[in-house]
Motif scaffolding. Structure first.
Motif, short mmCIF file in Angstrom:
data_model
loop_
_atom_site.label_atom_id
_atom_site.label_comp_id
_atom_site.label_asym_id
_atom_site.label_seq_id
_atom_site.Cartn_x
_atom_site.Cartn_y
_atom_site.Cartn_z
N MET A 2 0.91 -1.30 0.10
CA MET A 2 -0.01 -0.14 0.10
C MET A 2 0.83 1.15 0.02
O MET A 2 2.11 1.24 0.25
CB MET A 2 -0.90 -0.02 1.19
N HIS A 3 0.29 2.30 -0.48
CA HIS A 3 1.08 3.82 -0.54
C HIS A 3 0.90 4.09 1.04
O HIS A 3 0.01 3.86 1.52
CB HIS A 3 0.36 4.43 -1.50
N LEU A 4 2.05 4.86 1.58
CA LEU A 4 2.14 5.23 2.67
C LEU A 4 2.40 6.80 3.10
O LEU A 4 2.37 7.21 4.08
CB LEU A 4 3.30 4.61 3.37
N PHE A 5 2.76 7.44 2.03
CA PHE A 5 3.12 8.80 2.09
C PHE A 5 2.12 10.04 1.58
O PHE A 5 2.52 11.20 1.63
CB PHE A 5 4.20 9.09 1.07
N TYR A 6 0.90 9.54 1.16
CA TYR A 6 -0.10 10.54 0.82
C TYR A 6 -0.64 11.35 1.90
O TYR A 6 -0.64 11.02 2.94
CB TYR A 6 -1.12 9.94 -0.05
N ASP A 7 -1.14 12.46 1.58
CA ASP A 7 -1.74 13.31 2.47
C ASP A 7 -3.16 12.73 2.99
O ASP A 7 -3.97 12.82 2.16
CB ASP A 7 -1.92 14.93 2.25
N ALA A 21 -3.93 7.11 -4.60
CA ALA A 21 -2.92 6.38 -3.65
C ALA A 21 -3.60 5.70 -2.44
O ALA A 21 -3.05 4.70 -2.04
CB ALA A 21 -1.89 7.38 -3.18
N ARG A 22 -4.88 6.43 -2.15
CA ARG A 22 -5.45 5.66 -1.26
C ARG A 22 -6.10 4.06 -1.53
O ARG A 22 -6.23 3.02 -0.59
CB ARG A 22 -6.91 6.40 -0.87
#
Length: 898
Positions: free
Chosen positions: A591-596, A604-605
């Motif tokens: 999973m993506h970890l750095f998005y706002d 990215a969610r």
């Protein structure tokens, strides 16, 4: 000089106490090896009918089952000979009370085997003549074999072996293993384990616990046999519990087991199995006919491979050195082995090496499907993309030189037969192993004390939870056997200690993955084992390292392109790939970890797949792994400096052990180091304390927050198209490649840091400037290995190519001959873990593989089959207490009970 407690770090898990007796450690290793193989087999084993078993694994290779008419004739002969009684049962295989124990009972199977062979040769002399028998049966349940893999052993009750033995009394392991099976008094037959063709496990009765024990032992033995000899494409076995028997086939794809059959009521199936295991040829028994084992001029065992070149010609190559070998590999893997090889003039003659350049041969197994391409096919596609993207021929050559030249590449074939392991039969079902802690599957008893409410009932542990759904069985595919021949003989980064050369390779690796990004491709498995250094030319007296830049003496090669893939073809459902120690944290999390998190509608969610930055992150972990396990030699030898930085060095090693874990699961320490600014600052302070404030290695910590900001910028930039649903994303819903191109400055930042390190550590003629902390007593600062003489070179920059030592004379003494069986303590301390286990899909974490050391043993060492302690004690007692040394293993004074 103080030395650590003596135990072999290559043989024993770090979790085992080094003070434990070696036999106890070996027994524990054996149990763990069986458990490891069985766990990986839980989702890789299929159960099928006997007919489907033969149709899938045996008859396609030319073996024909005996027809009904001939079978009736064989049974009639056996009945006449008294081997089958009036009730149609095997007289020698009846579980009668007068036979006490498995040994007495199943030792009689040898009589049955010989009776079947005799009856078949009488009934079908043209096919089953005794002089056509390829394999002999050997029952020896009282003995336990030593391991083909360091640190554990395996046991089989009986086995078939080739009638034409390759046993040679004064030979030793070279690139090919050589372990001898022998027995106690009364049996002088010595057998090379490479000659074992079929194995058996027996129990007197059938219950879940005994079935599980046989399951674990046959799978564990198969793991050893397939490791011991890469000629094996698969291994056949038979397990029997009482009157019930099953046939097994273990391969690099999966294990297959038949349904139970009654050996008395379905005696035909036992006869079929005996005839197959006695008269089938090597190819039918699962051996690769394009490989032979030979003795070289020093009586070391080597392999010879038939290799079909790209121009259609076939040549034979002989191994001279092991470059990579995964000695603790699970059964169901690519089983990759890499050798240095040289052409020979005559196949089968180990003395016919030609005076020509060395090559590198890679032997491995790939999934047998349309999506899995050969490396040459991947290179051809990549070459076309680079040609189109390059502005000139010079620019194209600048990037293309970083890829290996392939002389031959393809699926192994022999007489028109394509060497591939088939997928399981379509009608097969997942095989369910019994629970080791509860083999019978008994349910817990109902609470005897009940109250008026659920919470008052004895044994209540909380609210009822919904039953978990069983995971879907893994879809199993076949595997194809592949072989690749390379021109360049390289050294991987696991073997490079010089910081200038190591970071030179990393700098060129960043350049290479930057070009891959330009053509929208990703490697997806960046690791030291896949980053190779090729020495262009050896330095001479007039060409010392200080006179010639690294770029004129070395080229970094990117190896192992199996997982290379175009970005637009990456799916959120693709299996995770990579090497555990260096895997990007998003890849391990899936999973993506750095998005706002405050922004809504971000792709990215809801969508994750491998992207370009993950390759770069793996390279940064490689860099940190290198520096966090070392410290400057001059600061170590300066006692005042060591006193001030000792605590930081201890802290750094502890931190490194938490960061670099060979697992595909998320590593919290690695995640924290990128996401938390304070964590990266603490690392920077630690590096400054150990290496000095002026060291360019300190700047490596600054790349982590830069990487985090780049991740965040990209992941905050893509909004999900209106109308898409969470469960049905569009194919085009992935972050645009242009986002990564627009935020590619971090590639230049990394290359600048690496270049500063290269400049700082310009190669010199002295000792290596960094020392592995595993070689240092962290309490006193003393080196745990002998220091080289002043002016000598630990690992000269101008002489890292394996070509330089390719054909040296073997060591003259057994003491200096420290390779496969035992390593010198200095080598064990210095050795970095070799190329890690692959992860598509990954079983339980495995012991780090052994790499690059040639298999050499003293010519006098022969590891033999050992008698059990019970029989050994009995023999000694009968001899009036005299020690029977000839019945013992060369490795110890007796073995464990089974």
């Amino acid at each position: 000089m103080q030395h650590a407690t003596a135990y072999n770090s290559l043989n024993d898990s770090p979790r085992k106490s080094p003070t434990t007796h070696p036999e106890a450690r070996e027994e524990e290793n054996t149990a763990q090896a069986r458990t490891m193989h069985t766990r990986s087999a839980e989702n890789h084993t299929r159960e099928c009918t006997v007919d489907d078993f033969y149709a899938t694994y045996i008859t396609p290779k030319g073996w024909k089952r005996v027809n009904n008419t001939s079978m009736r004739g064989i049974i009639s002969k056996l009945t006449e000979g008294g081997h089958i009684n009036e009730d149609g049962q095997w007289r020698d295989l009846l579980t009668d009370e007068k036979f006490h124990g498995e040994n007495a009972h199943f030792g009689r199977l040898a009589k049955v085997v010989e009776a079947v062979v005799e009856a078949a040769s009488s009934q079908m002399p043209r096919r089953f003549a005794k002089n056509k028998r390829t394999c002999l049966f050997n029952s020896r349940p009282d003995n336990e074999t030593l391991s083909e893999v360091e640190g554990s052993s395996f046991h089989v009750d009986a086995f078939n072996h080739f009638a034409k033995s390759t046993y040679t009394s004064d030979s030793s392991s070279g690139s090919a293993q050589y372990t001898t099976l022998g027995s106690g008094s009364g049996n002088t037959c010595n057998i090379n384990t490479a000659d074992v063709t079929f194995s058996y496990e027996f129990k007197l009765q059938k219950d879940d616990k005994k079935v599980l024990d046989d399951d674990m032992k046959t799978i564990g033995a198969a793991g050893h046999y397939l490791f011991a000899d890469l000629r094996r494409a698969s291994h056949f076995a038979l397990t029997s519990e009482g009157k019930w028997a099953r046939l097994w086939n273990h391969s690099r794809s999966h294990s297959a087991v038949t349904l139970f059959f009654d050996i008395h009521k379905n005696k035909e199936e036992l006869i079929q199995g005996i005839l197959f295991s006695s008269f089938a040829d090597e190819f039918q028994l699962g051996f690769d006919p394009t490989v032979v084992r030979v003795l070289d001029s020093k009586k070391y065992w080597q392999y010879q491979f038939d290799v079909c070149h790209n121009d259609g010609t076939t040549h034979t190559y002989q191994t001279t050195e092991i470059l990579h070998e995964n000695c603790a590999a699970a059964l169901y893997t690519r089983a990759m082995r890499v050798f240095k090889v040289r052409r020979v003039s005559e196949r089968g003659d180990g003395l016919s090496l030609l005076d020509c350049d060395d090559n590198v041969l890679r032997d491995y197994w790939l999934w047998d499907d349309d999506d899995t391409l050969l490396e040459r096919e991947i290179q051809n596609s990549l070459r076309a993309k680079f040609k189109e993207a390059a502005a000139s021929d010079e620019e194209f050559e600048e990037i293309w030189k970083h890829f290996l030249h392939i002389e031959a590449d393809g699926v192994v074939a022999w007489n028109g037969y394509r060497d591939a392991v088939p997928a399981p039969p379509a009608a097969s079902t997942p095989y369910k192993f019994a629970d080791p802690l509860n083999p019978k599957g008994s349910k817990s008893s109902k609470a005897r004390v009940e109250g008026s409410t659920p919470r008052q009932e004895a044994g209540y542990i909380g609210p009822a939870r919904p039953a978990q759904l069983e995971s879907a069985p893994l879809q199993l595919h076949g595997r194809k056997h592949c072989r690749t021949l390379y021109t360049e003989v390289c050294v991987d980064l696991y073997k490079v200690d010089d910081p200038a050369l190591f970071f030179f390779a990393l700098e060129e690796s960043v350049f290479t993955i930057s070009w891959l990004r330009r053509v929208d491709s990703m490697h997806r498995d960046m690791s030291p084992g896949n980053t190779m250094l090729w020495q262009l030319a050896a330095a001479d007296e007039s060409n010392s390292p200080s006179k010639k830049p690294l770029c004129e003496r070395y080229v970094t090669k990117m190896a192992d392109l199996e997982y290379l893939k175009d970005y637009d073809k990456i799916s959120m459902h693709d299996p995770i790939t990579g090497t555990g120690d260096y895997m990007a944290i998003e890849v391990s999390h899936r999973m993506h970890l750095f998005y706002d998190s405050g922004l809504s509608g971000l792709l990215a969610r809801r969508y994750f797949s491998y992207n370009f930055l993950h390759d770069l992150e793996s390279i940064l972990w490689m860099a940190l792994d290198f520096v966090m396990h070392r410290m400057p030699r001059d600061r170590l030898l300066d006692k005042a400096t060591w006193a001030t930085c000792r605590e930081h060095a201890v802290c750094m090693v502890s931190h490194a052990n938490r960061l670099f874990v060979n697992t595909t699961e998320p590593v919290s320490a690695r995640e924290l180091l990128i996401k938390d600014v304070e964590a990266s600052e603490e690392l920077k302070e630690t590096l400054a304390s150990v290496y000095g404030l002026e060291s360019p290695l300190v700047a490596l910590a600054d790349l982590l927050p830069t990487l985090r900001r780049t991740y965040k910028t990209v992941e905050d930039s893509t909004i999900v198209p209106h109308g898409s649903t969470r469960n049905a994303p569009q194919v085009t819903e992935r972050m645009a490649a242009s986002l990564f191109h627009a935020n590619a400055k971090i590639y230049d930042d990394a290359r600048k840091v690496f270049r500063d390190i290269i400049t700082h550590y310009t190669p010199s003629e002295g000792l290596q400037p960094l020392v592995l902390l595993s070689q240092v007593d962290l309490q006193t600062g003393e080196l745990l290995i002998s220091e080289p003489a002043e002016g000598s070179k630990d690992q000269p920059m101008h002489d890292i190519s394996p070509t330089a030592t390719a054909h040296q004379e073997p060591p003259a003494s057994a003491e200096s001959e420290c390779t496969t069986r035992k390593r010198k303590s200095a080598d064990a301390a210095r050795a970095k873990p070799a190329k890690r286990a692959r992860t598509t899909p990954a079983p339980a974490p495995q012991k780090a593989p052994r790499k690059a050391a040639p298999h050499k043993q003293p010519a006098t060492e022969h590891v033999i089959l050992r008698r059990s302690k019970r029989l050994q004690a009995s023999a000694e007692s009968n001899a009036g207490g005299q020690q029977q040394g000839t019945t013992k293993s060369t490795k110890g004074s007796g073995s464990k009970k089974r």
